[in-house]
Design an enzyme around this catalytic site. Structure first.
Site: not given
Length: 302
Positions: A249, A237, A163, A235, A192, A142
Site C-alpha cells: 500500500r 494479532e 517507520k 501487533h 508497524s 501499539c
C-alpha cells in the site's frame, strides 16, 4: 474457546471456516455459564480486518466470551461502511453504564499526530478514565499503548526517523509474571509504527513492570502491578500478510518506505511470508484472559 458474536458478523463465517468455535446468540443463551464480557474499542481504519485478527487471537481458551465492539462518536470512519458500524458497533454513550471484564484498545494510524490534535482524543481520554472503574483489565495495542502510557503515566512518544516495520526478536525480562507464562526466552512479534516510547522512560516509571524487550524495537510488553493496564507496543494479532499489505500500500502511494525487516524470505516480497509469531500471540491473549480477566473478575459485577 467459544466466542459469542452477532450471528451475521462477517468475521464469524471466516472463523468457522478456520475451524474456530464461534458461538451464536441462540446457543449462548441456553448455556448456564457466566461468560466474560470483553469490549473492543476498534480504532483501526478497516474495522473488519481487525475484528477478524482479534477474534482469532481470543479463540484459544475454554472460556466463553461475549464480544462488544465500540466505536468513537467523535470520529467519522472513512474505510468502514456506515451500515457495518451501525449494525455491529456501539458508542461510548451507549456502553458507559455497563461494566466489562476486559477491554482491548487497538492501534490507530494517527501516531504522527500529537495526541491532543487527534479528533477523538478528548473522548478517548474519557474512555480510558472510565476503564479504571468499569473494566477489570485493559489491553492496549501499539498506538493504543502509547496513548495509554501518555494518559495514565504522562510518558511521551517520539517520532522516529523512519517507520519501524517488520518482525523482531524480543527477550522475556520477568518470567515469573503470569502474562508471559509459557513464552520462550526469545520470541518474535510484528511491529508497524512511526513513533516510539523511550525505554528509559518506561523503566523509570515505578508503576510499570517491563516483561519483554527488543534491542531493535524497544520495550514490547509492560504492565501495572495487578495487570489492570497492559501495554503491547507491537501487533501480535497481525495476520501473515498484514505487514506485506501495508508495505505494498505504501509503495503504491509512492512513499519512500523500507521493506519490513526479518519478514520476507531472502528479502523477496514475492515469496509468501512465514507465520512465525502466532503461537506467542495466542499465548499472550490466553494468559491475559485467564490470569488478569477470568481469575480477577467477580461472578457478579457490583
Amino acid at each position: 474457546m467459544p466466542i459469542k458474536v452477532q450471528n451475521d458478523l462477517p468475521a464469524k463465517e471466516i472463523l468457522e471456516n478456520e475451524n474456530i468455535f464461534v458461538m451464536d446468540e441462540y446457543r449462548s443463551m441456553h448455556q448456564d455459564i457466566r461468560p466474560l464480557q470483553i469490549c473492543i474499542l476498534n480504532l483501526m481504519p478497516v474495522k473488519q480486518d481487525t475484528e477478524l485478527q482479534l477474534l482469532r487471537a481470543l479463540s484459544n481458551t475454554p472460556l466463553q466470551i461475549n464480544i462488544t465492539f465500540m466505536k468513537m462518536n467523535s470520529h467519522v470512519s472513512l474505510n468502514t461502511s456506515v451500515t457495518h458500524l451501525n449494525k455491529f458497533y456501539h458508542t461510548f454513550d451507549e456502553l458507559k453504564h455497563q461494566k466489562f471484564d476486559g477491554m482491548i484498545i487497538t492501534g490507530a494510524p494517527v501516531e504522527q499526530i500529537a495526541f491532543e490534535e487527534v479528533d477523538y482524543w478528548e473522548e478517548l481520554c474519557g474512555i480510558m478514565d472510565w476503564t479504571k472503574i468499569h473494566v477489570t483489565s485493559t489491553f492496549h495495542i501499539c498506538w493504543g499503548a502509547q496513548a495509554g502510557l501518555y494518559y495514565h503515566f504522562h510518558i511521551r512518544k517520539h517520532l522516529m526517523k523512519e517507520k519501524l516495520s517488520g518482525l523482531f526478536a524480543h527477550r522475556v525480562m520477568n518470567r515469573k509474571v503470569p502474562l508471559v507464562r509459557g513464552f520462550d526466552d526469545i520470541f518474535l512479534a510484528p511491529h508497524s509504527r512511526y513513533t516510539s516510547v523511550s525505554n528509559e522512560d518506561i523503566h523509570s516509571c515505578g508503576d510499570l513492570t517491563v516483561l519483554a524487550e527488543s534491542e531493535r524495537a524497544g520495550v514490547y510488553l509492560c504492565m501495572t502491578a495487578q495487570g489492570h493496564q497492559i501495554f503491547v507496543m507491537g501487533h501480535p494479532e497481525y495476520d501473515r500478510v498484514t505487514l506485506h499489505n501495508e508495505y505494498m500500500r505504501d509503495r503504491e502511494k509512492g512513499l519512500e518506505i523500507a521493506m519490513p525487516e526479518n519478514y520476507y524470505t531472502d528479502n523477496d516480497c514475492g515469496i509468501r511470508p512465514g507465520l512465525q509469531w502466532r503461537a506467542h500471540c495466542n499465548t499472550l491473549y490466553s494468559n491475559w484472559l485467564n490470569y488478569y480477566v477470568y481469575q480477577e473478575t467477580a461472578y457478579t459485577w457490583c
